[in-house]
Scaffold this motif. Structure first.
Motif, PDB file in Angstrom:
ATOM      1  N   VAL A 145      -5.394   1.361  -1.998  1.00 53.63           N
ATOM      2  CA  VAL A 145      -5.524   2.831  -2.492  1.00 53.63           C
ATOM      3  C   VAL A 145      -6.199   3.785  -1.662  1.00 53.63           C
ATOM      4  O   VAL A 145      -6.990   3.402  -0.784  1.00 53.63           O
ATOM      5  N   ALA A 169      -1.006   3.627  -1.771  1.00 52.95           N
ATOM      6  CA  ALA A 169      -1.171   4.229  -3.048  1.00 52.95           C
ATOM      7  C   ALA A 169      -1.953   5.192  -3.229  1.00 52.95           C
ATOM      8  O   ALA A 169      -3.272   5.105  -3.134  1.00 52.95           O
ATOM      9  N   ILE A 171      -4.278   8.136  -5.084  1.00 50.85           N
ATOM     10  CA  ILE A 171      -4.622   8.474  -6.357  1.00 50.85           C
ATOM     11  C   ILE A 171      -5.453   9.804  -6.181  1.00 50.85           C
ATOM     12  O   ILE A 171      -6.347  10.068  -5.448  1.00 50.85           O
ATOM     13  N   ARG A 197      -3.474  -1.209  -5.688  1.00 49.81           N
ATOM     14  CA  ARG A 197      -2.836  -0.840  -6.803  1.00 49.81           C
ATOM     15  C   ARG A 197      -1.584  -1.818  -7.059  1.00 49.81           C
ATOM     16  O   ARG A 197      -0.695  -1.831  -5.917  1.00 49.81           O
TER      17      ARG A 197
END
Ligand SMILES: NC(=O)c1ccc[n+]([C@@H]2O[C@H](COP(=O)([O-])OP(=O)(O)OC[C@H]3O[C@@H](n4cnc5c(N)ncnc54)[C@H](OP(=O)(O)O)[C@@H]3O)[C@@H](O)[C@H]2O)c1
Length: 199
Positions: A145, A169, A171, A197
């Motif tokens: 992440v 990933a 966020i 993730r």
């Protein structure tokens, strides 16, 4: 979209390696000048091209990865930024003392945004150790992440796309003021986490 990196130390060069690994070209600059970056250029197969700070700053998207106390010097005279995206990878603490800087109640990214007026600032790439940024973003069967925060939705969208191309990933934590504080180091609750993730 052209990409520049200002600062070629632990974080700047980790970002350079991550870009090169994903097949993305970029320009990189440090204080000492392009000749000092020949090794990184060779290591990345020429994908990462050493340039001057002024040239790197002309990119559509500019990573800023400079020691906190040197940021004002590094960006002096580089404007007007004209809506270019600046990714703030910086933390208001530095070696050797590792004493947090006094920000006067402001978030660190708000201070960085003040140094690059007219730029669309997105805070990202500041919360992982360099080896985790440069290494394989695939982990535990998922994707590592990377958090991002910013006030300009379009700029944040561009950074989110880049994060995805790098294999991480992304966020979205929201606006620079609130989301940025969540990943601010020291102080925020998220920086020391290495999250993966799934799906
Ligand atoms: N290291 C980490 O674990 C880590 C993790 C997340 C975020 N960060 C943040 O990332 C930023 C960079 O940290 P780092 O660890 O990469 O530091 P670093 O290894 O000391 O590298 C700093 C870089 O900034 C360049 N620089 C300094 N003054 C400059 C100027 N006036 N103009 C252009 N370039 C200049 C230096 O160039 P020269 O080499 O030519 O002097 C060097 O390439 C910091 O804000 C730090 O808080 C660090």
């Amino acid at each position: 979209m052209s990409i520049g990196i200002i600062g070629a130390g632990a974080i700047g060069s980790a970002i350079a390696r991550a870009l090169a690994r994903a097949g993305i070209d970029a320009r990189i600059a440090n204080r000492r000048g392009p000749a000092s970056l020949a090794g990184l250029a060779a290591e990345t197969g020429g994908r990462i091209r050493p340039v001057t700070v002024a040239e790197a700053a002309q990119s559509d998207l500019v990573f800023l990865a400079v020691n906190w106390s040197r940021l004002p010097d590094a960006v002096r005279g580089l404007g007007p930024w004209g809506g270019r995206i600046v990714i703030d990878t910086n933390n208001p603490i530095e070696a050797p003392a590792f004493r947090p800087f006094d920000l006067g109640g402001r978030s660190s990214s708000e201070i960085v945004a003040g140094l690059v007026p007219g730029a669309r600032v997105v805070k990202a790439f500041n919360h992982l150790q360099p080896a985790l940024l440069a290494g394989d973003p695939g982990a535990e069967g998922g994707r590592r992440v990377l958090f991002l925060a910013g006030d300009d939705a379009a700029a944040k969208g561009e950074v989110a796309q880049l994060v995805q191309r790098l294999g991480f990933a992304g966020i979205d934590l929201g606006a620079l003021g609130e989301g940025g504080r969540l990943i601010q180091f020291p102080g925020g609750p998220l920086p020391s986490l290495n999250l993966v993730r799934f799906g």
